[in-house]
Design a protein around this motif. Structure first.
Motif, mmCIF file in Angstrom:
data_model
loop_
_atom_site.group_PDB
_atom_site.id
_atom_site.type_symbol
_atom_site.label_atom_id
_atom_site.label_comp_id
_atom_site.label_asym_id
_atom_site.label_seq_id
_atom_site.Cartn_x
_atom_site.Cartn_y
_atom_site.Cartn_z
ATOM 1 N N UNK A 1 73.673 -48.508 66.695
ATOM 2 C CA UNK A 1 73.593 -48.858 64.802
ATOM 3 C C UNK A 1 72.018 -47.780 64.359
ATOM 4 N N UNK A 2 72.285 -47.274 63.773
ATOM 5 C CA UNK A 2 71.269 -46.455 62.823
ATOM 6 C C UNK A 2 69.993 -46.683 63.807
ATOM 7 N N UNK B 1 65.963 -41.987 70.088
ATOM 8 C CA UNK B 1 65.122 -40.109 69.279
ATOM 9 C C UNK B 1 64.152 -40.254 70.098
ATOM 10 N N UNK B 2 63.852 -41.148 69.478
ATOM 11 C CA UNK B 2 62.112 -41.358 69.089
ATOM 12 C C UNK B 2 61.337 -41.615 70.924
ATOM 13 N N UNK B 3 62.125 -42.269 71.155
ATOM 14 C CA UNK B 3 61.435 -42.238 73.245
ATOM 15 C C UNK B 3 61.819 -41.404 73.558
ATOM 16 N N UNK B 4 63.665 -40.819 73.299
ATOM 17 C CA UNK B 4 63.870 -39.195 73.648
ATOM 18 C C UNK B 4 62.589 -38.417 73.820
ATOM 19 N N UNK B 5 62.065 -37.747 72.481
ATOM 20 C CA UNK B 5 60.878 -36.949 72.334
ATOM 21 C C UNK B 5 59.392 -37.675 73.482
ATOM 22 N N UNK B 6 58.840 -38.787 72.888
ATOM 23 C CA UNK B 6 57.694 -38.900 73.382
ATOM 24 C C UNK B 6 58.354 -38.801 75.204
#
Length: 147
Positions: free
Chosen positions: A94-95, A102-107
């Protein structure tokens, strides 16, 4: 063929030539060849009939099911997806979940970069603290009582 080597086949050929005679030997070989061809054809036809009967009876479907059940990893995953209702349409994020991913990947990427920088700094510090190659420590004088 029949576990016979070339030498044994040669002996059988010579004995057949003597017993049957050179005139009738080609006819014998022709008859044996025809018989062998008919036997192979009958075996092929029998095998095809058995395969057709197995297909009609649904043995192939049962065989596929047994093979799938014999692979517990694939069988378990398929059954879990089936039981949970997960399909290709429901597997898409889901969005909100996509944004959280995406936020976890960046962190995680930032944490990995920071770890690499710390390790590089620690390696550089250890390199400067180590004596250079060829440089030795000054010898120390032995204490009294030591030889």
């Amino acid at each position: 063929m029949f576990g016979l080597g070339w030498s044994e086949m040669m002996v059988v050929g010579i004995v057949a030539l003597i017993v049957i005679g050179p005139k009738d030997l080609p006819q014998l070989f022709r008859t044996m060849g025809e018989f062998t061809g008919k036997a192979k054809g009958m075996a092929r036809e029998f095998s095809k009939a058995m395969n057709d009967a197995a297909n009609d009876a649904g043995v192939n479907d049962i065989s596929k099911g047994l093979k799938a059940a014999a692979n517990p990893k694939a069988f378990g995953v398929d059954k879990l997806k089936e039981a949970s209702g997960i399909t290709a349409a429901t597997a898409a994020l889901s969005p909100e979940r996509a944004a959280a991913k995406e936020k976890m990947d960046e962190g995680m990427a930032q944490a990995a970069e920071a770890r690499k920088e710390r390790e590089a700094a620690k390696a550089a510090e250890a390199e400067t603290a180590a004596p250079e190659v060829g440089q030795t420590k000054a010898p120390t004088a032995p204490k009294e009582g030591e030889a």
